[in-house]
Scaffold this motif. Sequence first.
Motif, PDB file in Angstrom:
ATOM      1  N   PRO A   1     -77.675 -15.900  53.767  1.00 14.25           N
ATOM      2  CA  PRO A   1     -76.679 -17.668  54.371  1.00 14.25           C
ATOM      3  C   PRO A   1     -77.237 -17.848  53.227  1.00 14.25           C
ATOM      4  O   PRO A   1     -76.755 -18.862  53.095  1.00 14.25           O
ATOM      5  CB  PRO A   1     -77.302 -17.397  55.395  1.00 14.25           C
ATOM      6  N   GLN A   2     -78.428 -18.137  52.646  1.00 12.64           N
ATOM      7  CA  GLN A   2     -79.079 -19.354  51.906  1.00 12.64           C
ATOM      8  C   GLN A   2     -79.693 -18.471  50.613  1.00 12.64           C
ATOM      9  O   GLN A   2     -80.406 -17.267  50.976  1.00 12.64           O
ATOM     10  CB  GLN A   2     -79.538 -19.951  53.178  1.00 12.64           C
ATOM     11  N   ASP A   3     -80.374 -19.423  49.498  1.00 13.73           N
ATOM     12  CA  ASP A   3     -81.357 -19.111  48.677  1.00 13.73           C
ATOM     13  C   ASP A   3     -82.482 -18.960  49.098  1.00 13.73           C
ATOM     14  O   ASP A   3     -83.066 -19.855  49.782  1.00 13.73           O
ATOM     15  CB  ASP A   3     -80.954 -19.989  47.387  1.00 13.73           C
ATOM     16  N   PRO A   4     -83.102 -17.181  48.842  1.00 16.83           N
ATOM     17  CA  PRO A   4     -84.219 -16.797  50.007  1.00 16.83           C
ATOM     18  C   PRO A   4     -85.388 -17.743  48.544  1.00 16.83           C
ATOM     19  O   PRO A   4     -86.692 -17.157  48.957  1.00 16.83           O
ATOM     20  CB  PRO A   4     -84.536 -15.185  50.403  1.00 16.83           C
ATOM     21  N   THR A   5     -85.288 -18.393  47.508  1.00 10.58           N
ATOM     22  CA  THR A   5     -86.354 -18.059  45.866  1.00 10.58           C
ATOM     23  C   THR A   5     -87.775 -19.275  47.212  1.00 10.58           C
ATOM     24  O   THR A   5     -88.567 -18.553  46.992  1.00 10.58           O
ATOM     25  CB  THR A   5     -85.760 -18.782  45.467  1.00 10.58           C
ATOM     26  N   THR A   6     -86.872 -20.154  47.357  1.00 12.64           N
ATOM     27  CA  THR A   6     -88.407 -20.820  47.719  1.00 12.64           C
ATOM     28  C   THR A   6     -89.545 -20.616  49.354  1.00 12.64           C
ATOM     29  O   THR A   6     -90.612 -20.284  48.982  1.00 12.64           O
ATOM     30  CB  THR A   6     -87.642 -22.447  48.636  1.00 12.64           C
TER      31      THR A   6
ATOM     32  N   PRO B   1     -97.185 -18.811  42.427  1.00 11.71           N
ATOM     33  CA  PRO B   1     -95.926 -18.964  41.350  1.00 11.71           C
ATOM     34  C   PRO B   1     -95.608 -20.676  41.567  1.00 11.71           C
ATOM     35  O   PRO B   1     -95.773 -20.784  42.567  1.00 11.71           O
ATOM     36  CB  PRO B   1     -93.976 -18.840  41.985  1.00 11.71           C
ATOM     37  N   ARG B   2     -95.377 -21.294  40.667  1.00 11.38           N
ATOM     38  CA  ARG B   2     -95.375 -22.903  40.472  1.00 11.38           C
ATOM     39  C   ARG B   2     -94.368 -23.474  41.154  1.00 11.38           C
ATOM     40  O   ARG B   2     -92.569 -22.416  41.299  1.00 11.38           O
ATOM     41  CB  ARG B   2     -95.475 -23.098  39.318  1.00 11.38           C
TER      42      ARG B   2
ATOM     43  N   SER C   1     -89.351 -21.393  40.058  1.00 11.73           N
ATOM     44  CA  SER C   1     -89.020 -19.969  39.857  1.00 11.73           C
ATOM     45  C   SER C   1     -87.377 -19.883  40.266  1.00 11.73           C
ATOM     46  O   SER C   1     -86.853 -20.431  40.790  1.00 11.73           O
ATOM     47  CB  SER C   1     -89.482 -19.015  41.266  1.00 11.73           C
ATOM     48  N   ARG C   2     -87.335 -18.631  39.463  1.00 12.90           N
ATOM     49  CA  ARG C   2     -85.618 -18.288  39.516  1.00 12.90           C
ATOM     50  C   ARG C   2     -85.103 -16.913  40.374  1.00 12.90           C
ATOM     51  O   ARG C   2     -86.332 -16.439  41.025  1.00 12.90           O
ATOM     52  CB  ARG C   2     -84.682 -18.727  38.010  1.00 12.90           C
ATOM     53  N   ILE C   3     -83.614 -17.097  41.259  1.00 11.35           N
ATOM     54  CA  ILE C   3     -83.699 -15.874  41.325  1.00 11.35           C
ATOM     55  C   ILE C   3     -83.696 -14.533  40.909  1.00 11.35           C
ATOM     56  O   ILE C   3     -82.695 -14.646  39.899  1.00 11.35           O
ATOM     57  CB  ILE C   3     -82.156 -16.157  43.159  1.00 11.35           C
ATOM     58  N   PRO C   4     -83.335 -13.506  41.529  1.00 11.32           N
ATOM     59  CA  PRO C   4     -83.385 -12.167  40.374  1.00 11.32           C
ATOM     60  C   PRO C   4     -81.595 -12.116  40.391  1.00 11.32           C
ATOM     61  O   PRO C   4     -80.853 -12.997  40.974  1.00 11.32           O
ATOM     62  CB  PRO C   4     -83.948 -11.060  41.615  1.00 11.32           C
ATOM     63  N   ARG C   5     -81.310 -11.302  38.889  1.00 13.74           N
ATOM     64  CA  ARG C   5     -80.485 -11.483  38.779  1.00 13.74           C
ATOM     65  C   ARG C   5     -79.836  -9.633  38.626  1.00 13.74           C
ATOM     66  O   ARG C   5     -80.956  -9.216  37.924  1.00 13.74           O
ATOM     67  CB  ARG C   5     -80.105 -11.830  37.398  1.00 13.74           C
TER      68      ARG C   5
ATOM     69  N   SER D   1     -83.223  -7.980  37.404  1.00 15.75           N
ATOM     70  CA  SER D   1     -84.601  -8.273  36.680  1.00 15.75           C
ATOM     71  C   SER D   1     -84.898  -9.253  37.496  1.00 15.75           C
ATOM     72  O   SER D   1     -84.072 -10.669  37.216  1.00 15.75           O
ATOM     73  CB  SER D   1     -83.605  -9.280  35.131  1.00 15.75           C
ATOM     74  N   ALA D   2     -86.099  -9.454  37.673  1.00 13.46           N
ATOM     75  CA  ALA D   2     -87.021 -10.056  38.814  1.00 13.46           C
ATOM     76  C   ALA D   2     -87.918 -11.005  37.098  1.00 13.46           C
ATOM     77  O   ALA D   2     -88.888 -11.717  38.202  1.00 13.46           O
ATOM     78  CB  ALA D   2     -87.594  -9.657  39.637  1.00 13.46           C
ATOM     79  N   PHE D   3     -87.778 -11.270  36.385  1.00 16.20           N
ATOM     80  CA  PHE D   3     -88.035 -12.031  35.455  1.00 16.20           C
ATOM     81  C   PHE D   3     -88.366 -13.397  36.192  1.00 16.20           C
ATOM     82  O   PHE D   3     -86.869 -13.591  36.039  1.00 16.20           O
ATOM     83  CB  PHE D   3     -87.769 -11.605  33.975  1.00 16.20           C
ATOM     84  N   GLY D   4     -88.950 -13.996  36.250  1.00 17.97           N
ATOM     85  CA  GLY D   4     -88.988 -15.326  36.427  1.00 17.97           C
ATOM     86  C   GLY D   4     -89.048 -15.903  38.121  1.00 17.97           C
ATOM     87  O   GLY D   4     -89.030 -16.837  38.545  1.00 17.97           O
ATOM     88  N   SER D   5     -89.213 -14.246  38.597  1.00 19.89           N
ATOM     89  CA  SER D   5     -88.185 -15.044  39.938  1.00 19.89           C
ATOM     90  C   SER D   5     -90.546 -14.397  40.587  1.00 19.89           C
ATOM     91  O   SER D   5     -91.786 -15.087  40.408  1.00 19.89           O
ATOM     92  CB  SER D   5     -87.924 -12.864  40.603  1.00 19.89           C
ATOM     93  N   PRO D   6     -90.599 -15.451  42.124  1.00 22.88           N
ATOM     94  CA  PRO D   6     -91.430 -15.350  42.373  1.00 22.88           C
ATOM     95  C   PRO D   6     -92.719 -14.475  42.510  1.00 22.88           C
ATOM     96  O   PRO D   6     -93.592 -14.952  42.538  1.00 22.88           O
ATOM     97  CB  PRO D   6     -90.896 -16.618  44.105  1.00 22.88           C
TER      98      PRO D   6
END
Length: 346
Positions: free
Chosen positions: A276-281, A306-307, A311-315, A334-339
């Motif tokens: 339902p929403q972006d779980p990155t935060t 993580p700062r 972070s970005r969501i895995p792609r 790809s989890a590069f840059g993820s939390p």
Amino acid sequence: MDKRDSHCPYLLSSETTAKGTSLEKSKLLCDITFLKSCRDNKVIPTNFRLEHPDGSPSTVNILVKCSHALIRKTIHYIRRNLDTTNSSLYHHFGILTHANIHPIIWDTYLRISIEKADHISAKKTDTQKKKLFFLLQHKFPPEQTSNPPVLIHNLSDTPIDQTTRELLSKGFNFCIIPHKLPTETTITQVESALSHLPPTEAEETRQDIASTLRRVKLPPSNISRSERICLRNLHNNTDIIVLPADKGDATVILNTSDYVEKMSFLLKSSEYKTTPQDPTTYLEKKTKALITASKLPIEIRKSLIPREKSSRIPRIYGLPKVHKPDIPLRPIVSAFGSPTHHLAKY
């Protein structure tokens, strides 16, 4: 005595010098055109080849680089000579133009000078074209490489020319030297890494890197101009997508529409679901809480946390399985840059 007669020796000297300078300019233009063609096609004329009794691949590669550097240096030298020649021509033609010379004699002189310069230029250009054709047919020395060319699978509707195939055959691990130094990107990445160091060490490192960036020079390009144009065309062509094969050292070219269709089919399976929403935060906060509560040393904890909001969501993307019917895609996340990226590396 007529005033024109008193200047005859001086005008004759200017006329002779202008004629010789005009011919010299024609030769210089032919030489710089030939050397620039050799540079762009990465071929070495006979008089620029360097040899050594040690015929090892490393020695040959060094000599090839030196030969190409010598060609570039000669091109710069000819450019300086052309500037000097143009200035000399401007000076002597200015003297002749302001002299009281009969128009018929002046026009005849210009016509003869231009025809002679054109004749010499055409003859020299024809000879150098034959030399360039021979050099392209017999490149010397051969490129010393231990990596075999990559197999190309063109599964798209777009035809691929030979230059593009040669470019793609270098593989995805081939690093192309950029036109200019990516200074801003380097500084950004360095500042991100320095945030984990003490202030004193960070400032010392910052000064060292700044000094290095001021002195550094890019090496010569490792692809030809035609290959760089092909690379730009591939980048701008939104109808195709270039991917590495799932297995084997191969490059695959697919229609973008086919790739999107196959990826959409994968995502519609029961293994994936829509959130339902972006779980990155939330993952950033959760990861930070777990690392903070751990018994790891404080320096390591700082490097793993993580700062916030960086972070970005895995792609997800797919690699084509060219060894199977219908060329299915293998999903890769790809989890590069993820939390959890830094934590997974640790």
